[in-house]
Design a protein around this motif. Structure first.
Motif, PDB file in Angstrom:
ATOM      1  N   HIS A  92      15.380  21.028 128.008  1.00 17.73           N
ATOM      2  CA  HIS A  92      14.208  21.628 127.383  1.00 17.73           C
ATOM      3  C   HIS A  92      14.332  23.140 127.259  1.00 17.73           C
ATOM      4  CE1 HIS A  92      13.392  22.118 131.703  1.00 17.73           C
ATOM      5  NE2 HIS A  92      12.642  23.134 131.361  1.00 17.73           N
ATOM      6  N   TRP A  93      15.288  23.747 127.988  1.00 14.81           N
ATOM      7  CA  TRP A  93      15.382  25.198 128.001  1.00 14.81           C
ATOM      8  C   TRP A  93      16.373  25.750 126.975  1.00 14.81           C
ATOM      9  CZ3 TRP A  93      20.440  25.631 129.060  1.00 14.81           C
ATOM     10  CH2 TRP A  93      21.017  24.698 129.915  1.00 14.81           C
ATOM     11  N   LYS A  94      16.873  24.923 126.082  1.00 13.30           N
ATOM     12  CA  LYS A  94      17.836  25.436 125.110  1.00 13.30           C
ATOM     13  C   LYS A  94      17.173  26.246 123.994  1.00 13.30           C
ATOM     14  CE  LYS A  94      18.014  21.069 122.510  1.00 13.30           C
ATOM     15  NZ  LYS A  94      18.901  19.970 122.092  1.00 13.30           N
ATOM     16  N   GLY A  95      15.863  26.088 123.841  1.00  9.88           N
ATOM     17  CA  GLY A  95      15.143  26.917 122.882  1.00  9.88           C
ATOM     18  C   GLY A  95      15.223  26.407 121.459  1.00  9.88           C
ATOM     19  N   PHE A  96      14.731  27.231 120.547  1.00  9.22           N
ATOM     20  CA  PHE A  96      14.771  26.880 119.129  1.00  9.22           C
ATOM     21  C   PHE A  96      16.220  26.775 118.656  1.00  9.22           C
ATOM     22  CE2 PHE A  96      10.607  28.882 119.583  1.00  9.22           C
ATOM     23  CZ  PHE A  96       9.787  27.972 118.928  1.00  9.22           C
ATOM     24  N   ALA A  97      16.445  25.868 117.736  1.00 10.78           N
ATOM     25  CA  ALA A  97      17.806  25.642 117.242  1.00 10.78           C
ATOM     26  C   ALA A  97      18.338  26.896 116.564  1.00 10.78           C
ATOM     27  CB  ALA A  97      17.821  24.466 116.273  1.00 10.78           C
ATOM     28  N   VAL A  98      19.502  27.342 117.010  1.00 10.68           N
ATOM     29  CA  VAL A  98      20.100  28.548 116.463  1.00 10.68           C
ATOM     30  C   VAL A  98      20.723  28.255 115.099  1.00 10.68           C
ATOM     31  CG1 VAL A  98      22.382  28.198 117.501  1.00 10.68           C
ATOM     32  CG2 VAL A  98      21.564  30.525 117.089  1.00 10.68           C
ATOM     33  N   ALA A  99      20.755  29.272 114.247  1.00  7.82           N
ATOM     34  CA  ALA A  99      21.365  29.174 112.908  1.00  7.82           C
ATOM     35  C   ALA A  99      20.761  28.047 112.085  1.00  7.82           C
ATOM     36  CB  ALA A  99      22.879  29.000 113.008  1.00  7.82           C
ATOM     37  N   CYS A 100      19.418  27.950 112.122  1.00 11.74           N
ATOM     38  CA  CYS A 100      18.701  26.959 111.310  1.00 11.74           C
ATOM     39  C   CYS A 100      19.136  25.528 111.610  1.00 11.74           C
ATOM     40  CB  CYS A 100      18.872  27.251 109.822  1.00 11.74           C
ATOM     41  SG  CYS A 100      18.358  28.912 109.345  1.00 11.74           S
ATOM     42  N   ASP A 101      19.603  25.284 112.827  1.00 12.98           N
ATOM     43  CA  ASP A 101      20.032  23.953 113.253  1.00 12.98           C
ATOM     44  C   ASP A 101      21.147  23.402 112.363  1.00 12.98           C
ATOM     45  OD1 ASP A 101      19.980  21.880 115.041  1.00 12.98           O
ATOM     46  OD2 ASP A 101      18.405  20.762 114.007  1.00 12.98           O
ATOM     47  N   SER A 102      21.970  24.297 111.840  1.00 10.76           N
ATOM     48  CA  SER A 102      23.035  23.890 110.931  1.00 10.76           C
ATOM     49  C   SER A 102      24.346  23.588 111.654  1.00 10.76           C
ATOM     50  CB  SER A 102      23.293  24.999 109.907  1.00 10.76           C
ATOM     51  OG  SER A 102      23.734  26.188 110.563  1.00 10.76           O
ATOM     52  N   GLY A 103      24.489  24.050 112.895  1.00  7.15           N
ATOM     53  CA  GLY A 103      25.765  23.928 113.590  1.00  7.15           C
ATOM     54  C   GLY A 103      26.807  24.903 113.089  1.00  7.15           C
ATOM     55  N   LEU A 104      26.388  25.873 112.259  1.00  5.50           N
ATOM     56  CA  LEU A 104      27.325  26.798 111.631  1.00  5.50           C
ATOM     57  C   LEU A 104      27.285  28.186 112.267  1.00  5.50           C
ATOM     58  CD1 LEU A 104      26.642  25.887 107.884  1.00  5.50           C
ATOM     59  CD2 LEU A 104      28.676  25.302 109.202  1.00  5.50           C
ATOM     60  N   TRP A 105      26.692  28.312 113.467  1.00  7.28           N
ATOM     61  CA  TRP A 105      26.534  29.649 114.023  1.00  7.28           C
ATOM     62  C   TRP A 105      27.874  30.358 114.193  1.00  7.28           C
ATOM     63  CZ3 TRP A 105      28.429  32.044 118.381  1.00  7.28           C
ATOM     64  CH2 TRP A 105      27.938  33.338 118.597  1.00  7.28           C
ATOM     65  N   ALA A 106      28.867  29.678 114.700  1.00  7.35           N
ATOM     66  CA  ALA A 106      30.164  30.329 114.933  1.00  7.35           C
ATOM     67  C   ALA A 106      30.750  30.863 113.631  1.00  7.35           C
ATOM     68  CB  ALA A 106      31.131  29.350 115.597  1.00  7.35           C
ATOM     69  N   TRP A 107      30.646  30.104 112.563  1.00  5.46           N
ATOM     70  CA  TRP A 107      31.158  30.557 111.276  1.00  5.46           C
ATOM     71  C   TRP A 107      30.321  31.710 110.728  1.00  5.46           C
ATOM     72  CZ3 TRP A 107      35.802  29.515 109.684  1.00  5.46           C
ATOM     73  CH2 TRP A 107      36.431  28.341 110.103  1.00  5.46           C
ATOM     74  N   MET A 108      29.004  31.628 110.912  1.00  5.36           N
ATOM     75  CA  MET A 108      28.138  32.722 110.483  1.00  5.36           C
ATOM     76  C   MET A 108      28.472  34.011 111.220  1.00  5.36           C
ATOM     77  SD  MET A 108      24.389  30.908 110.244  1.00  5.36           S
ATOM     78  CE  MET A 108      23.682  32.480 110.683  1.00  5.36           C
ATOM     79  N   ALA A 109      28.625  33.918 112.545  1.00  3.48           N
ATOM     80  CA  ALA A 109      28.913  35.106 113.337  1.00  3.48           C
ATOM     81  C   ALA A 109      30.271  35.695 112.980  1.00  3.48           C
ATOM     82  CB  ALA A 109      28.854  34.765 114.825  1.00  3.48           C
ATOM     83  N   ALA A 110      31.284  34.831 112.835  1.00  4.88           N
ATOM     84  CA  ALA A 110      32.625  35.312 112.487  1.00  4.88           C
ATOM     85  C   ALA A 110      32.628  35.989 111.128  1.00  4.88           C
ATOM     86  CB  ALA A 110      33.618  34.154 112.520  1.00  4.88           C
ATOM     87  N   SER A 111      31.972  35.367 110.160  1.00  2.49           N
ATOM     88  CA  SER A 111      31.921  35.945 108.821  1.00  2.49           C
ATOM     89  C   SER A 111      31.126  37.246 108.815  1.00  2.49           C
ATOM     90  CB  SER A 111      31.295  34.941 107.851  1.00  2.49           C
ATOM     91  OG  SER A 111      31.308  35.438 106.529  1.00  2.49           O
ATOM     92  N   GLY A 112      30.023  37.289 109.566  1.00  2.60           N
ATOM     93  CA  GLY A 112      29.210  38.493 109.612  1.00  2.60           C
ATOM     94  C   GLY A 112      29.930  39.662 110.261  1.00  2.60           C
ATOM     95  N   ILE A 113      30.637  39.408 111.359  1.00  2.00           N
ATOM     96  CA  ILE A 113      31.388  40.481 112.018  1.00  2.00           C
ATOM     97  C   ILE A 113      32.527  40.963 111.129  1.00  2.00           C
ATOM     98  CG2 ILE A 113      32.897  40.982 113.982  1.00  2.00           C
ATOM     99  CD1 ILE A 113      31.100  39.142 115.648  1.00  2.00           C
ATOM    100  N   LEU A 114      33.178  40.031 110.447  1.00  2.00           N
ATOM    101  CA  LEU A 114      34.222  40.437 109.495  1.00  2.00           C
ATOM    102  C   LEU A 114      33.634  41.296 108.375  1.00  2.00           C
ATOM    103  CD1 LEU A 114      37.098  40.305 108.407  1.00  2.00           C
ATOM    104  CD2 LEU A 114      36.525  38.118 107.324  1.00  2.00           C
ATOM    105  N   ALA A 115      32.445  40.935 107.910  1.00  2.00           N
ATOM    106  CA  ALA A 115      31.796  41.735 106.873  1.00  2.00           C
ATOM    107  C   ALA A 115      31.497  43.151 107.369  1.00  2.00           C
ATOM    108  CB  ALA A 115      30.498  41.056 106.427  1.00  2.00           C
TER     109      ALA A 115
END
Length: 389
Positions: A92-115
């Motif tokens: 119950h403590w995991k909170g709201f789903a990160v990255a719109c519950d897409s499972g793409l957070w790692a790709w979003m973060a990698a792409s954003g840092i590269l940008a």
């Protein structure tokens, strides 16, 4: 050439190469030895530049919230990574789903840092002693993560998203900042307008790129727990839910939207403030900015909690990253005009953002409506209040 001569040709070639290498070594090694004292200084200089770039990129992660400190960016990233790691766990403590519950957070973060890295390489020269700051952070919170959410995982998507963010959004934001400064319009209006326009152009371009394929239901809003079962009556949000939502809204701009990330962001910013104890400039206004954001976020969630229950998602975060901090800066944290701006931002910005998002085409991410509302509200509410001061 006789057979005898041809047999010795490879040997002569090897001998010639060996001779060149021998002479080079004999001449180069003593020179390198004499220059040995310079190598540590060169290494230290390169290391310092790398550390400075790393700190700048981490600070950019927190710039959308007007914090701009490496500790805030780092702890926000750590909180989001933790939320992503536990997203599939039944706790119950995991909170709201990160990255719109897409499972793409790692790709979003990698792409954003590269940008961000590309933005610093391409546009870092625009920073100077007279202009020490530029809105390079925009690539991290606009086109880049939105393209990943729309087109999914993979390095082709991530690289394309990073190039679009650094190549289109960053220079547009820099130009907008210079254009609006003489007009005395908050810079947030220019940054967010640049995000909206370049995002629309980017998605028009993406649909014509053969290596990008739109994800199924990419345009749909993810349903929340209260909206997942249409047959069940909607349940009122508890006080705990509302507080969690306020904390998560602090990281909705970079598409994180999670309490762990929000807690890390705020904790890192507070740590930086207590450590540096700034006495002038924007950093000195951090307590007032955070206070206005907490007030705006809490009021926004309270006012629009019914829309959250109805739609499963609602842009209650919009005034936190636009009108509230812009008002603190514009009015030097004066309580009355800042408070009026916060209230107007809460009442106007979220419904406007949602309505604009409803009218974007299916191949355009609805965040365009959010940044469009930020630009409109900041460019109108703050200057209008300023007329009466």
């Amino acid at each position: 050439m006789t057979t005898h001569d041809a047999r010795y040709t490879p040997l002569l070639a090897v001998a010639a190469v060996a001779l060149v290498l021998t002479v080079s070594v004999v001449e180069a090694l003593p020179a390198l030895a004499r220059a040995g004292d310079e190598l540590p200084r060169w290494f230290d200089s390169a290391l310092s530049r790398g550390q400075a770039l790393t700190a700048s990129v981490l600070a950019d992660l927190a710039d959308p919230m007007f914090y701009g400190t490496a500790s805030a960016g780092l702890l926000m990233l750590a909180g989001a990574a933790f939320a992503h790691a536990v997203r599939d766990m039944d706790v119950h403590w995991k909170g709201f789903a990160v990255a719109c519950d897409s499972g793409l957070w790692a790709w979003m973060a990698a792409s954003g840092i590269l940008a961000l890295l590309l933005s610093h390489l391409a546009w870092g020269w625009t920073r100077s002693a007279d202009t020490p700051w530029q809105p390079l952070f925009v690539a991290f919170v606009s086109v880049t993560p939105a393209v990943v959410l729309m087109y999914g995982r993979g390095w082709k998507v991530a690289l394309t998203a990073a190039v679009l963010g650094a190549g289109l959004t960053a220079p547009a934001a820099i130009a907008a900042a210079h254009l609006l400064t003489p007009l005395r319009i908050p810079g947030v209006a220019g940054f967010t307008a640049a995000m909206a326009v370049t995002a629309y152009l980017s998605f028009e371009l993406c649909r014509r790129l053969p290596w990008l394929v739109l994800r199924a239901n990419a345009h749909a809003i993810r349903p929340g727990p209260e909206a997942s079962d249409t047959a069940a009556p909607p349940r009122p949000q508890t006080a705990v839910w509302m507080l969690r939502r306020v904390l998560a809204d602090f990281t909705e701009a970079p598409f994180f939207g999670n309490e762990w990330a929000g807690a890390g962001l705020i904790a890192g910013a507070i740590l930086a403030y207590l450590t540096t104890r700034p006495s002038e400039g924007l950093p000195s206004l951090f307590p007032q900015i955070l206070g206005a954001q907490l007030a705006a976020g809490t009021l926004s969630v309270i006012v629009w909690r019914g829309r959250w229950r109805l739609h499963g998602w609602y842009p209650s975060f919009v005034p936190i990253v636009s009108v509230a901090p812009a008002a603190v800066v514009a009015f030097a944290a004066a309580p009355i005009p800042t408070g009026i701006a916060v209230v107007l931002g809460v009442l106007i910005a979220p419904p406007l953002a949602f309505r604009l998002g409803e009218h974007v085409p299916p191949h355009v991410h609805r965040f365009v409506g959010c940044v469009g509302a930020m630009a409109i509200c900041t460019a109108t509410i703050v200057p209008a209040i300023g007329l009466f001061l």
